[in-house]
Structures are given as C-alpha cells and as structure tokens.
Design an enzyme around this catalytic site. Structure first.
Site, PDB file in Angstrom:
ATOM      1  N   HIS A 108       0.813  -1.223   0.000  1.00 38.22           N
ATOM      2  CA  HIS A 108       0.000   0.000   0.000  1.00 38.22           C
ATOM      3  C   HIS A 108       0.843   1.269   0.000  1.00 38.22           C
ATOM      4  O   HIS A 108       0.440   2.281   0.583  1.00 38.22           O
ATOM      5  CB  HIS A 108      -0.937   0.015   1.213  1.00 38.22           C
ATOM      6  CG  HIS A 108      -2.010  -1.035   1.151  1.00 38.22           C
ATOM      7  ND1 HIS A 108      -3.162  -0.856   0.424  1.00 38.22           N
ATOM      8  CD2 HIS A 108      -2.086  -2.272   1.707  1.00 38.22           C
ATOM      9  CE1 HIS A 108      -3.928  -1.953   0.552  1.00 38.22           C
ATOM     10  NE2 HIS A 108      -3.297  -2.825   1.307  1.00 38.22           N
ATOM     11  N   ASP A 111      -0.744  -4.789   6.103  1.00 38.01           N
ATOM     12  CA  ASP A 111      -1.736  -5.703   5.531  1.00 38.01           C
ATOM     13  C   ASP A 111      -1.503  -5.931   4.052  1.00 38.01           C
ATOM     14  O   ASP A 111      -0.822  -5.152   3.386  1.00 38.01           O
ATOM     15  CB  ASP A 111      -3.144  -5.131   5.733  1.00 38.01           C
ATOM     16  CG  ASP A 111      -3.293  -3.777   5.066  1.00 38.01           C
ATOM     17  OD1 ASP A 111      -2.368  -2.933   5.232  1.00 38.01           O
ATOM     18  OD2 ASP A 111      -4.301  -3.538   4.375  1.00 38.01           O
ATOM     19  N   GLU A 112      -2.089  -7.002   3.547  1.00 40.24           N
ATOM     20  CA  GLU A 112      -2.192  -7.278   2.117  1.00 40.24           C
ATOM     21  C   GLU A 112      -0.867  -7.087   1.378  1.00 40.24           C
ATOM     22  O   GLU A 112      -0.785  -6.368   0.398  1.00 40.24           O
ATOM     23  CB  GLU A 112      -3.264  -6.366   1.482  1.00 40.24           C
ATOM     24  CG  GLU A 112      -4.655  -6.614   2.030  1.00 40.24           C
ATOM     25  CD  GLU A 112      -5.718  -5.770   1.325  1.00 40.24           C
ATOM     26  OE1 GLU A 112      -6.758  -6.339   0.948  1.00 40.24           O
ATOM     27  OE2 GLU A 112      -5.512  -4.550   1.156  1.00 40.24           O
ATOM     28  N   VAL A 113       0.167  -7.730   1.876  1.00 40.00           N
ATOM     29  CA  VAL A 113       1.482  -7.574   1.266  1.00 40.00           C
ATOM     30  C   VAL A 113       1.724  -8.695   0.253  1.00 40.00           C
ATOM     31  O   VAL A 113       1.814  -9.864   0.616  1.00 40.00           O
ATOM     32  CB  VAL A 113       2.588  -7.582   2.349  1.00 40.00           C
ATOM     33  CG1 VAL A 113       3.944  -7.359   1.701  1.00 40.00           C
ATOM     34  CG2 VAL A 113       2.306  -6.515   3.398  1.00 40.00           C
ATOM     35  N   GLU A 171      -2.807  -9.173   9.664  1.00 39.41           N
ATOM     36  CA  GLU A 171      -1.961 -10.136   8.949  1.00 39.41           C
ATOM     37  C   GLU A 171      -0.605 -10.316   9.635  1.00 39.41           C
ATOM     38  O   GLU A 171      -0.011 -11.398   9.578  1.00 39.41           O
ATOM     39  CB  GLU A 171      -1.713  -9.696   7.506  1.00 39.41           C
ATOM     40  CG  GLU A 171      -2.913  -9.857   6.589  1.00 39.41           C
ATOM     41  CD  GLU A 171      -3.707  -8.600   6.458  1.00 39.41           C
ATOM     42  OE1 GLU A 171      -3.829  -7.869   7.466  1.00 39.41           O
ATOM     43  OE2 GLU A 171      -4.220  -8.338   5.352  1.00 39.41           O
TER      44      GLU A 171
END
EC number: 3.2.1.52
Lengths: 495, 495
Positions: free
Chosen positions: B235, B288-290, B339
């Site tokens: 992000h 998050d969301e890596v 996460e």
C-alpha cells in the site's frame, strides 16, 4: 463564465489582513450586507489551509478591495441590477482591487468572483492571486436564476436550507423557490390559521413564522430572493389535517374544496401572512396536476357545480383565477405551473408568469401569447431525475425557437428543481451539485460565450465542484449520472 | 446511552444567556478547550430555530452550567479519564446544571449530553429542558472508539475532515484513524523527505505539515485523538513518485524495497516528523495485504534475500519488525493490521496492538496471546460495505468469546472504517452516519445496558440521525442499507 474578461501575467500576494474600503460609494450599508459578505469572502478564501507563510518581498501585496456601489437602495427584488466591474491592478501602493456596481447585489457577485481568483500557495503557505491585472465586466443574461427545494416530501432543517443558500451564492443563482407545502406535510406556521401546521410530519419538523423571516433575511444578505409557493388546488391534502373542512370529504381529500368560501379565506390568510415576510415580486400558486374527481364524487360539491353551471374544468379554472385575484390583492404577481396555461391560458391574469415543467416547446407558446415564462423542463432541469446529466443541464437553452427580441424578454429565466420525494438532509447537496452549476452558467453567461459543446466545460465545472467540496459543500463527481459516488480512486478534478 | 440515568418530571427553560461557571474547578483552561466547547454547545442548541420567545414566569429558568474539573492536566491521550457526572436540578436560585469530571474531556462529553437534553419549544419559541431533575453518571466501556478515514483513495479537504471530527464528538467517538497514504496518492507534506507529496493527485490535493498540526489541534479541542497511519510495506506505491528508488523497480512498484536502507531512512524520517505533531500514544504501521512477488522478481532484491538467507515471508516479517523498532524509537506504541499477527504474531513487539479487520474470532486469539487488540471486522464494521446495516454495526460485540477479565482488558475497543475508494467529500458523511453511531453506542455503553435486539434502538438512533441532520451533518436514513436515499416521502424519525 463572466461576460468579459481580460487578464495579465503578474502574481499578487493577498494580504492576510485584507481591507474593505468603500471610499466613494453611495451605499451606506446600514444592514451590513456588504461588510458581512466581505468577511464571508475572506473566510472562505482562508478556509482550506493554514496560512502562515511570510509574504513580504515575494510579490506585490494586494492590500484590500475597494467597493463602490452607486445606488443607496439595497432592496432586493426581481430585476435588481446585478452587474459589476471587477479590476485587479498589478501595481499600486497600496494595491487595491476595485469593484464597481450599481447595487450592493452586483458587488456581492463581484466578491464571489474575486474569491475564485484566489488560490492557496503550498510552498509559501499564503494566498496568491495569479494573472493580474484582471478586468472583468459582468452581468447576468437572465434576471431569474432559480433553484426549487421541497420541504413537504421531506422536512429540511433550517441550517440545511441556509447551507443550500450559501452554495447558491457560489454559482450566482438568485431565486430560491421554496415549495413549502404539498400533500404530504405542512411544515410552516401560518399565524392567520394556526392549525395548518398540524399537518407537519412531527412536532420537530416545523418552521415557525420567525424561522421563515430568518431564512428570507439570510437569503437576502446573499443576494438570493425567496419565492414562496402554495400549490393549489391540488397538492394540498396536508392543509386539511388542521382544517378538515378544506377536504371535499373525509374519504376524498384532494383537491381543496372549490365550493367553500372558507377555502379562499384560508388562501387569503396565508397570502396575507406571506406578504408580511416574502417581499419578492412574485408568489407561486402552483396549479399543476389537479385531479378534480373528488369534486364530482362528493355530492355537496357536485350540487354546487351544477348550481353554478360549471363542469370540472370550469371549476379548476375558477379556483386558479380566484386564487390569483387574492394574490394580486396582496401586491403579488403570480407564477403558476404550466397546466394553467395549457388549459386556459387566455383567461390567466396578464401578470401571470407561466412556469414550464412538463416538456420543451412550452416557452415559445407562452411568450407568443404575450405572457412571461420560467423554464424548468423536467427532462433536462429536474434534479431529482438522476438520469439527467450535467451535460443536459448545461445544454438546455431557454430561448430555443424564440427569435423575436420582445418575446425573448418575456423569458425571465429558468429554474432547476430539487423535488423532495427521495431527498432529505442527507443527500440534497450532492443531488443539487454540480448539475445546478451547469444550469447556472447557461442562465448567467451571454449566449455567444456559452460553450457549443460541453467538452470545453468539463474542466471548468470540475474545478468548480472541487471548490464546492473545499468549501464543505457535498457536490458529487461529474462522471456518471446525478449523485453518483466516485467509481474508483482518483483526483477530484478528473472525476 | 449513558451508564446511569435518573430523571424527573419538571420542565426548565434554558436561558438565552446561558452562563459557564467554573467555580471550584482545578482546571485553568489555558487553551480555552472548555470555554470553546461551551460556546459550541450553546451554538448547536440554538442553531435550528429563531429563539425569540419570552420565558420569564413560565418555568424555572436554567441560568447556566457549572463545570468542575478535578485535574489541571489537559493532555489528551489514550486512556484519559472520560467519565463525568451531569446533574440538572429542578430548583435553585440561580439554577445551574452541574458537571463534575476528572478531566476536561469528560466535561466535554457532559456538555454534549447536556445539549441533547435541550429542545426547541415551538409554541414559546424558547429552549426547554424536560424531565428535570436529571442525574447522569457516565463513562465509556472501551477507551478506544475509532473511525477511519482514507485520504489516499480520495483527497478530503481540511474543512471536510473537520466536519467529520465535529460529528464524531456528537457520538463520543474519540479516535480519528487517519489512513493518510496508500498506493494511489501521498497527500501529506513530510518535511524530512519533501518529495514524498509529489505522489499527491494534484497540486491542490495536498495537506501541508501545518494543516496536519491544525487538524490535530482541532480534534484535540473536541476530545478526539489523531491516530496517524503509514501502511508498510504494501500500500505504499505512491511514495515512489517522489523517490523512485523506494520501488523494487520501475515496472514492479510494490511493496517498498526491503533490501534498501533508504527505505527505512524514509520511514524513520516520516515517523520522526510524525512524532512532532501526532502525540497519540500509538502510530499505525499497516502491514496488511502484502504481495511480495516484486521482491523475488526483481534480481537485485532476490540476491539480497539469498544473501541474507530469507524467503519472502521472512522478509515481510523483517520489514514489519524493523519498522516497529523505528516507531518505538520515536516513542510510539505500534498498531499493525492483523496479517502481521496471523503470520508471525509471536515475533511482534509486545507493545503491538493488533488491528483486526479480516473477520471475526481474531480478537480472542490475539488476547489469548497476550497482545492488545482493536476490532474492525469488515463484515460488520466497514462503512464502505454498503450492505452492512446499522443493525449489524450495533450488534457487533468486540468481546465475543472472550471471558477472562484480564483478556477482556486487552481489547482496547473498536473502530469503524470509512475506506475511500468510492468516498469523497460528496458522500462521506452520509456513508458514515448513522451507522457509525450504532457502533459508538456498542463501544460506549455498559454491556448490561446495551439492547439485546435492535428493535429497541431504532427510535433512539433515528432521533439521533435527525439531530445530526439538524446540526447540518448529512446522516442517511436508517432504513435500507448504508447510504440509502429515502425510499419515499416521510418523516425523518420514521425513515
């Protein structure tokens, strides 16, 4: 888009202590209209960012704005002179912008234009004004540039109405058409008939008479006229909650009882009260969508019709014309929705303004008949039509097929309509803006300067919608239909 | 819903010249926090209608509010005492309401509660306060009651952020989680790395460092903490617009380059700058969301991984932990998205607060592991999920399946998240409210007093949404899903 603009290449710094000068003005500003407008203008320019940069020695400093108003009269009404000249010189010591206007309301428009020349500089943290010297000569194409709000289908709190008025001033709209009452609710206190607001949705969803005065004064200070409407004889079911005898019967409640003198006494009382606070030249008497079947299915009224030799259509005409006479007796000119013209145009008082809404092509018939007209064709200028795009709002030309200059003058202007069935305090601003601003340019800018296709308007309107957002107005993206959420992440100016 | 309420049957008239007394208070109010909050409270009570009735002789007149604050310390931070006692006696001469609080922030909550006891009387045109005497003892159930806004997917002008803060105070939310940056744009000036805001959408869609200070101070004066977030290493694509070497490569731009010391220097610079203005105990580091594929497809980074004996998952952990250390060095405790816990929970610094978002059931695992948790499960508390109803917001219980009192204390509270993909200045308020208020009650009110089913909440929440509308906040109807327009004409309180 102003009528005439020239500009240069010099950047000025706007003083953090911008002064208002009225030297040479004939206007005393006893009500503080100009002074307060100046303070609002400064506040809005400084609203968005912290301004704490040092600005000496960088560029010439604009020290103030000198406003010369020629007329001492600040009565706001239809046809008031709204023209102005705004000059921002590039040199001078002290350096002042100059506003010249016939009336204070022209000066208010000039201050709004001035505010839109000012920009925050992110490096220096100051307000700058680019492209000086400026000379802007400006005046509206049409004297009537309206927006309708509807407080019957949903109550709108007073602060919400005020914020709509604020945003109207940003795009130089000058008439707030207040569709106060309809069949669903009667929110306004009427001193002459104090039970009328029994028809409000709830105890809290009401306006006192003093609230109405407050709204009128708030609007006047921003150059916005208040056009009050009572829509008769249809759209008036809520009147009977307080006075059931206004209904044809307990089971057939619309339109208002045409056979009863009490009906016209109440209308007289309302318009008498209106005349104390709504000083606009016009009052709106509605007259649209009248289903007269209750008049013939109610025996008492049926007898009255026979006795007076009227059929339903005669009675509709009789009602509208009698209501017109009452309004005229209180000093008003009348506006009626177009059905009155379509049904008995030649019988209408010559002071009637016909308010088009059903479709296009009506204005040319109205002005050919020698009456005045306001254009609001629903396919293009109804804001509650979410499938009506801003491009459609922009391209809707009130003078279509009207070529005779005398007839053109009978088109007073136009109005965009924000009907309230699906609108309340939560979504009104985003449904009005930016589409109303597209119509506002159509109504303000000289015909020759209007864009021939909307491609060249997109960037300007998009910038204006971002400006509204900066000022706290929830104007929606341009892309998509009315009131669309942004479809994806992105910059304000491209959505 | 307050923790404890008793009331009587007496109606009071609220003086048009309501006084603030601080006799007996230990708090000097050097920053004007209390005085300004009192003025705002009076303004909001008087906002909606013209108050010009005569009120002598009708009912006892409430002359003022006496506020006794015990602590001289007005530093706002996590865990500050927010409790208050509000008493409105029915007799006294002069008659004063009494507020007692440990801190000025408890007193602010009391003033907000007081404002909600005041009503406009349409007959007398005065402000009344019904059901005195009142005794309200109140304090929040959770110390962290948050709302996330996202200024990367769409820029939000400063006045819009301020109006969100205003509305948070109305429902006693106390943390504005500012998700400042994401892959789409980098709007904030970072003095240590001045090219970072080259990643902004446009020249105008930026915040100066001083704007951020202004926002923090504005929020603090309303009892709202600012939680700043930089979301790393994913992000963060927009960081590289100004500093392309933060990207793994020109064709593979996320996550931030794990192999480069410069990446961590920039993080250090940002957090160093943050520590000067964001004084909240916590900073949010995302995590998050890596998707780490760019690290293995970029030869330079792939070599570095091999050289350091790391696989992708090791490198992800290495990045998060190194960023945590930097934040701790600047005095912060850290919040990370879940996460990080789900992947390497036992490696996280013990000062980590785990921010749940993926689903329910996470909090119980986090607190069982001895870490602190904030609940934002997306199925219930993501405001951008338009199919999430206010009933779901209300019933979402942060302590589900957590019975051990020590573990319960580790749940700091919850947060509703207004992600910005489809949100900008046009629709943010109506998407937040009234649903966020339903969650606010869940987070404030003692568990025993919370409604067991939402049927008993509807009337109260509906009244609160109408109150927001009166205050100019575009809160949407309760009926339907998030951000629904009203389906038909009707009263605010039934929609």
């Amino acid at each position: 888009m102003p009528a005439s603009v020239t500009r240069g290449t010099q950047t000025l710094v706007v003083s953090k202590d911008l002064k208002l000068s009225t030297a040479g003005s004939s206007y005393s500003d006893g009500k503080g209209i100009l002074k307060e407008a100046f303070q609002r203008m400064v506040a809005v320019v400084e609203l968005d960012h912290v301004i704490n940069g040092s600005y000496y020695g960088v560029s010439p400093v604009l020290a103030g704005v000198r406003v010369v108003v020629r007329s001492p009269n600040d009565e706001l009404n239809f046809g008031v002179d709204e023209s102005y000249k705004l000059s921002v010189p590039a040199t001078g010591n002290p350096l002042y912008a100059q506003i010249e206007a016939q009336t204070v309301y022209g000066a208010l428009h000039a201050l709004e234009t001035f505010s839109q020349l000012c920009n925050f500089d992110f490096n220096a943290r100051i307000i700058q004004l680019h492209s000086a010297p400026w000379t802007i000569l400006d005046k509206p194409r049409f004297p009537y540039r309206g927006l309708l709000i509807d407080t019957s289908r949903h109550y709108l709190p007073v602060p919400v109405i005020k914020s709509v008025i604020d945003s109207m001033a940003f795009s130089k709209l000058n008439v707030l058409h207040w569709h106060i009452v309809d069949e669903q609710s009667f929110p306004l206190q009427i001193p002459s008939y104090p039970k009328l607001w029994n028809g409000a949705y709830s105890y809290s969803e009401r306006y006192t008479f003093d609230d109405a005065i407050d709204i009128v004064q708030y609007a006047e200070k921003r150059g916005v006229n208040l056009l009050a409407e009572i829509d008769v004889p249809g759209h008036a079911l809520s009147w009977g909650v307080g006075y059931p005898s206004l209904w044809p019967s307990a089971t057939c409640k619309e339109p208002l009882d045409v056979s009863s003198d009490f009906t016209f006494q109440v209308i007289n009382g309302i318009l008498s009260d209106f005349s104390k606070i709504f000083k606009f030249k016009f009052v709106h008497l509605g007259g649209d969508e009248v289903n007269t079947s209750c008049w013939t299915t109610t025996p008492r009224i049926k007898s009255w019709l026979i006795q007076h030799g009227m059929n339903e259509s005669d009675a509709y005409r009789y009602f509208v014309l009698r209501a017109q006479k009452i309004a005229i007796s209180h000093g008003y000119d009348i506006i009626n929705w177009e059905e009155t013209f379509n049904n008995f145009g030649d019988k209408l008082d010559r002071r009637t303004v016909v308010h088009n809404w059903l479709g296009s092509g009506v204005a040319q018939k109205v002005v050919a008949a020698g009456l005045r007209c306001i254009v609001s064709n629903q396919d293009k200028w109804y804001l509650d039509h979410l499938d009506a795009t801003w491009e459609g709002f922009y391209m809707n030309e009130p003078l279509t097929n009207i070529y005779n200059p005398e007839q053109q003058k009978l088109v007073l202007g136009g109005e965009v309509c924000m009907w309230g069935e699906h609108i309340d305090a939560s979504d009104i601003q985003q449904t009005i803006w930016p589409r109303a601003a597209a119509a506002a340019e159509r109504l303000w800018t000289p015909f020759e300067k209007l864009a021939k296709d909307t491609g060249s308007v997109t960037a300007r309107l998009s910038r204006f919608r971002c400006l509204l957002n900066q000022r706290g107005v929830a104007a929606a993206p341009l892309a998509g239909y009315g009131r669309s959420a942004p479809s994806e992440p992105g910059s304000c100016v491209t959505q």
